[in-house]
Structure formats: C-alpha cells, structure tokens
Design a protein around this motif. Sequence first.
Motif, PDB file in Angstrom:
ATOM      1  N   VAL A 115       1.026  -1.063   0.054  1.00 12.62           N
ATOM      2  CA  VAL A 115      -0.040  -0.050  -0.027  1.00 12.62           C
ATOM      3  C   VAL A 115       0.877   1.366  -0.029  1.00 12.62           C
ATOM      4  O   VAL A 115       1.604   1.289   0.992  1.00 12.62           O
ATOM      5  CB  VAL A 115      -1.021   0.139   1.417  1.00 12.62           C
ATOM      6  CG1 VAL A 115      -1.729   1.171   1.234  1.00 12.62           C
ATOM      7  CG2 VAL A 115      -1.864  -1.366   1.343  1.00 12.62           C
ATOM      8  N   HIS A 116       0.640   2.080  -1.056  1.00  8.74           N
ATOM      9  CA  HIS A 116       1.683   3.460  -1.155  1.00  8.74           C
ATOM     10  C   HIS A 116       1.135   4.416  -1.844  1.00  8.74           C
ATOM     11  O   HIS A 116       1.040   4.854  -2.975  1.00  8.74           O
ATOM     12  CB  HIS A 116       3.022   2.459  -2.062  1.00  8.74           C
ATOM     13  CG  HIS A 116       4.057   3.618  -1.795  1.00  8.74           C
ATOM     14  ND1 HIS A 116       5.386   3.353  -2.392  1.00  8.74           N
ATOM     15  CD2 HIS A 116       4.545   4.344  -0.959  1.00  8.74           C
ATOM     16  CE1 HIS A 116       6.181   4.156  -2.252  1.00  8.74           C
ATOM     17  NE2 HIS A 116       5.649   4.804  -1.088  1.00  8.74           N
ATOM     18  N   PRO A 117       0.365   5.228  -0.991  1.00  8.08           N
ATOM     19  CA  PRO A 117      -0.396   6.354  -1.522  1.00  8.08           C
ATOM     20  C   PRO A 117       0.515   7.346  -2.026  1.00  8.08           C
ATOM     21  O   PRO A 117       1.847   7.513  -1.553  1.00  8.08           O
ATOM     22  CB  PRO A 117      -1.330   7.003  -0.306  1.00  8.08           C
ATOM     23  CG  PRO A 117      -1.470   5.651   0.714  1.00  8.08           C
ATOM     24  CD  PRO A 117      -0.211   4.824   0.379  1.00  8.08           C
ATOM     25  N   GLU A 118       0.331   8.353  -2.746  1.00  7.39           N
ATOM     26  CA  GLU A 118       1.169   9.270  -3.186  1.00  7.39           C
ATOM     27  C   GLU A 118       1.557  10.496  -2.085  1.00  7.39           C
ATOM     28  O   GLU A 118       0.502  10.648  -1.172  1.00  7.39           O
ATOM     29  CB  GLU A 118       0.360   9.935  -4.425  1.00  7.39           C
ATOM     30  CG  GLU A 118       0.281   9.139  -5.823  1.00  7.39           C
ATOM     31  CD  GLU A 118       1.611   8.874  -6.211  1.00  7.39           C
ATOM     32  OE1 GLU A 118       2.469   9.716  -6.238  1.00  7.39           O
ATOM     33  OE2 GLU A 118       1.829   7.914  -6.848  1.00  7.39           O
ATOM     34  N   GLY A 119       2.319  11.227  -2.132  1.00  7.73           N
ATOM     35  CA  GLY A 119       2.694  12.465  -1.458  1.00  7.73           C
ATOM     36  C   GLY A 119       4.112  12.988  -1.306  1.00  7.73           C
ATOM     37  O   GLY A 119       5.145  11.772  -1.656  1.00  7.73           O
ATOM     38  N   ILE A 120       4.408  13.832  -1.030  1.00  7.90           N
ATOM     39  CA  ILE A 120       6.029  14.315  -1.252  1.00  7.90           C
ATOM     40  C   ILE A 120       6.275  14.435   0.515  1.00  7.90           C
ATOM     41  O   ILE A 120       5.578  14.539   1.279  1.00  7.90           O
ATOM     42  CB  ILE A 120       6.162  15.689  -1.874  1.00  7.90           C
ATOM     43  CG1 ILE A 120       5.386  16.766  -1.118  1.00  7.90           C
ATOM     44  CG2 ILE A 120       5.672  15.320  -3.385  1.00  7.90           C
ATOM     45  CD1 ILE A 120       5.916  17.978  -1.837  1.00  7.90           C
ATOM     46  N   ALA A 121       7.585  14.695   0.492  1.00  5.46           N
ATOM     47  CA  ALA A 121       8.127  14.523   1.858  1.00  5.46           C
ATOM     48  C   ALA A 121       7.814  15.877   2.469  1.00  5.46           C
ATOM     49  O   ALA A 121       7.567  16.886   2.058  1.00  5.46           O
ATOM     50  CB  ALA A 121       9.632  14.334   1.819  1.00  5.46           C
ATOM     51  N   LEU A 122       7.852  15.843   3.948  1.00  5.77           N
ATOM     52  CA  LEU A 122       7.446  16.883   4.930  1.00  5.77           C
ATOM     53  C   LEU A 122       8.568  17.833   4.724  1.00  5.77           C
ATOM     54  O   LEU A 122       9.566  17.552   4.872  1.00  5.77           O
ATOM     55  CB  LEU A 122       7.057  16.592   6.201  1.00  5.77           C
ATOM     56  CG  LEU A 122       5.856  15.627   6.255  1.00  5.77           C
ATOM     57  CD1 LEU A 122       6.177  14.489   7.407  1.00  5.77           C
ATOM     58  CD2 LEU A 122       4.594  16.591   6.634  1.00  5.77           C
ATOM     59  N   GLY A 123       8.304  19.309   4.511  1.00  5.13           N
ATOM     60  CA  GLY A 123       9.402  20.116   4.694  1.00  5.13           C
ATOM     61  C   GLY A 123      10.148  20.833   3.344  1.00  5.13           C
ATOM     62  O   GLY A 123      10.717  21.619   3.248  1.00  5.13           O
ATOM     63  N   PHE A 124       9.504  19.958   2.219  1.00  2.00           N
ATOM     64  CA  PHE A 124      10.138  20.284   1.102  1.00  2.00           C
ATOM     65  C   PHE A 124       9.250  21.704   0.387  1.00  2.00           C
ATOM     66  O   PHE A 124       9.940  22.573  -0.219  1.00  2.00           O
ATOM     67  CB  PHE A 124       9.957  19.196  -0.086  1.00  2.00           C
ATOM     68  CG  PHE A 124      11.100  18.521  -0.457  1.00  2.00           C
ATOM     69  CD1 PHE A 124      12.315  18.739  -0.407  1.00  2.00           C
ATOM     70  CD2 PHE A 124      10.791  16.804  -0.563  1.00  2.00           C
ATOM     71  CE1 PHE A 124      13.338  17.969  -0.485  1.00  2.00           C
ATOM     72  CE2 PHE A 124      11.675  16.207  -0.840  1.00  2.00           C
ATOM     73  CZ  PHE A 124      13.074  16.739  -0.840  1.00  2.00           C
ATOM     74  N   ASP A 125       8.176  21.966   0.819  1.00  2.00           N
ATOM     75  CA  ASP A 125       7.377  22.820   0.247  1.00  2.00           C
ATOM     76  C   ASP A 125       6.221  23.248   1.305  1.00  2.00           C
ATOM     77  O   ASP A 125       6.034  22.432   2.299  1.00  2.00           O
ATOM     78  CB  ASP A 125       6.314  22.319  -0.649  1.00  2.00           C
ATOM     79  CG  ASP A 125       5.161  23.078  -1.321  1.00  2.00           C
ATOM     80  OD1 ASP A 125       5.577  24.265  -1.840  1.00  2.00           O
ATOM     81  OD2 ASP A 125       4.157  22.801  -0.797  1.00  2.00           O
ATOM     82  N   LYS A 126       6.212  24.613   1.611  1.00  2.00           N
ATOM     83  CA  LYS A 126       5.233  25.238   2.608  1.00  2.00           C
ATOM     84  C   LYS A 126       3.764  24.814   2.726  1.00  2.00           C
ATOM     85  O   LYS A 126       3.185  25.211   3.354  1.00  2.00           O
ATOM     86  CB  LYS A 126       5.781  26.517   2.747  1.00  2.00           C
ATOM     87  CG  LYS A 126       7.034  26.863   3.122  1.00  2.00           C
ATOM     88  CD  LYS A 126       7.257  28.243   3.383  1.00  2.00           C
ATOM     89  CE  LYS A 126       8.762  28.541   3.778  1.00  2.00           C
ATOM     90  NZ  LYS A 126       9.219  30.025   3.928  1.00  2.00           N
ATOM     91  N   GLY A 127       3.453  24.450   1.465  1.00  2.00           N
ATOM     92  CA  GLY A 127       1.937  24.154   1.419  1.00  2.00           C
ATOM     93  C   GLY A 127       1.258  23.617   0.280  1.00  2.00           C
ATOM     94  O   GLY A 127       0.851  22.651   0.032  1.00  2.00           O
ATOM     95  N   PRO A 128       1.283  24.551  -0.918  1.00  2.00           N
ATOM     96  CA  PRO A 128       0.486  24.253  -1.875  1.00  2.00           C
ATOM     97  C   PRO A 128       0.681  22.760  -2.600  1.00  2.00           C
ATOM     98  O   PRO A 128      -0.255  21.988  -3.043  1.00  2.00           O
ATOM     99  CB  PRO A 128       0.833  25.334  -2.992  1.00  2.00           C
ATOM    100  CG  PRO A 128       1.132  26.484  -1.865  1.00  2.00           C
ATOM    101  CD  PRO A 128       1.994  25.826  -0.947  1.00  2.00           C
ATOM    102  N   VAL A 129       1.929  22.599  -3.102  1.00  2.00           N
ATOM    103  CA  VAL A 129       2.441  21.432  -3.753  1.00  2.00           C
ATOM    104  C   VAL A 129       2.178  20.007  -2.665  1.00  2.00           C
ATOM    105  O   VAL A 129       1.382  19.195  -3.043  1.00  2.00           O
ATOM    106  CB  VAL A 129       3.729  21.329  -4.299  1.00  2.00           C
ATOM    107  CG1 VAL A 129       4.146  20.019  -4.831  1.00  2.00           C
ATOM    108  CG2 VAL A 129       4.087  22.535  -4.996  1.00  2.00           C
ATOM    109  N   PHE A 130       2.749  20.533  -1.651  1.00  2.00           N
ATOM    110  CA  PHE A 130       2.351  19.270  -0.404  1.00  2.00           C
ATOM    111  C   PHE A 130       0.853  18.725  -0.526  1.00  2.00           C
ATOM    112  O   PHE A 130       0.404  17.718  -0.544  1.00  2.00           O
ATOM    113  CB  PHE A 130       2.819  19.508   0.627  1.00  2.00           C
ATOM    114  CG  PHE A 130       2.840  18.460   1.965  1.00  2.00           C
ATOM    115  CD1 PHE A 130       3.902  17.495   2.072  1.00  2.00           C
ATOM    116  CD2 PHE A 130       1.620  18.381   2.824  1.00  2.00           C
ATOM    117  CE1 PHE A 130       3.844  16.572   2.911  1.00  2.00           C
ATOM    118  CE2 PHE A 130       1.373  17.375   3.743  1.00  2.00           C
ATOM    119  CZ  PHE A 130       2.583  16.509   3.825  1.00  2.00           C
ATOM    120  N   ASP A 131       0.101  19.831  -0.218  1.00  2.00           N
ATOM    121  CA  ASP A 131      -1.417  19.827  -0.135  1.00  2.00           C
ATOM    122  C   ASP A 131      -1.897  18.958  -1.276  1.00  2.00           C
ATOM    123  O   ASP A 131      -2.859  18.050  -1.132  1.00  2.00           O
ATOM    124  CB  ASP A 131      -2.027  20.966   0.231  1.00  2.00           C
ATOM    125  CG  ASP A 131      -1.633  21.456   1.763  1.00  2.00           C
ATOM    126  OD1 ASP A 131      -0.993  20.927   2.352  1.00  2.00           O
ATOM    127  OD2 ASP A 131      -2.029  22.641   1.933  1.00  2.00           O
TER     128      ASP A 131
END
Length: 215
Positions: A115-131
């Motif tokens: 099981v591997h949902p999508e998402g980027i690491a915490l701390g790379f981006d302050k909000g828009p891309v991460f969200d």
Amino acid sequence: DCPTPGGDFHDFLDLPDGRVGLLVCDVSGRGIPGAMIGAIARSYLRSELEKCGDDVAGAFSRANRSIARDARRGMFVTAMYVLLDPKEGIATVACAGHKLPIVRFTAEDSKIRVVHPEGIALGFDKGPVFDRTLQVQKIPIEKGDRIVISTTGAVQVRNAAGEEVGEKAFYRFVLQHAKVPCHTMLDQVKQALEGHADGEPFPNDISLVALARGA
C-alpha cells in the motif's frame, strides 16, 4: 546496530476513541542535525494527529507547514501513517514521500500486498504542492490481517559484498513469519536482516513496526 544514528523514528498513538495510530518516519541527514529535525517532526506530527479526528490530510498539512518553517534548507522528513479503527476494520493510510510501502498481509488468502499512497516529503514545500499531492487511502483490515511498516533502512542492509536486502527479500521475510504473534514476527524479521548482513553493521537506523487485528 547502525554506527551513526540519525533522527529516524516510529511512534504509536493510542487515541481516546479506541483507534490506534502508527507512524514511521525517515529523516534526511545523520548525527545531531538529523536528530534535531526528527525531534521537531515527531512533536508536530504527534500533536496534529492526536487531535485531528478523521482529518488526517489536514493534520499532515499543518505539520508540514510547521516543519517547512523550522527545518534547515535541504532537510526533510518522509512519513507513513496508519490510523486503524478496530471496530470498523478500516485503516486510513497517508504517505508523505516515504519510499518503502506498507506491507499488508491478508489472512484470508495468506498473501501480502503493498500500500503506497502518493505524497511528497514533509518540509520540501510550505503548502500548495504538498497539499495537492497528498493522498489519503482507506483499506479494509479483516480479522487476522496484519500491517507492517518500516523505515527504508530495512531494505538497505548490506552484506560484506555490498549487496542490499532489497524490497522483494524484505517482503518475503514478512510473509514467512506473518502468522506468528507480532513480537515474534518482528524478532524473526530482524534475525533475517542480521543473517543477510552477516556481521556487517546496519548502514541506517531501522524502525520496524507491526499491527494486527485479532482473529
């Protein structure tokens, strides 16, 4: 044992409504810088996840903004989180750039799936891309099923020839011991990793955790 520990960690959340949270994180960097960002991430994630109810995406979003504000440039944290509702038999899963998938053992057919949902690491981006990239997935957990989560150190264990364990062998270790109690399974998987290393030190910290739904 790893000779140069960093900030990788795991955490358990025993929530008042009977649900259980399981969090595993890999941290960039080693030594004191890695330990510091690991401590910061653990504090923010635990605080947000304990009070988020069903809004796991919101908790990750808020934690990411705080981590991005406090982390040094180039430092980041990957996270895999499972929120298990034992009454409903549902696991809510979120992944923030964690490279090693969850291993899910299903008792009905004695097989494992990842099981591997999508998402980027915490701390790379302050909000828009991460969200925008974060996905939250719900999966059924039947009686006898098991979930195993690990930091990437488990698949990076090397022998004297420099050969890594790799994901396929790691999954095989989990499947071989999936029907014994969790604490026994974890000991046996650890022994399998040590057997592959054959005396070589582990190159990274390893957090290996398992959660089973009673039969």
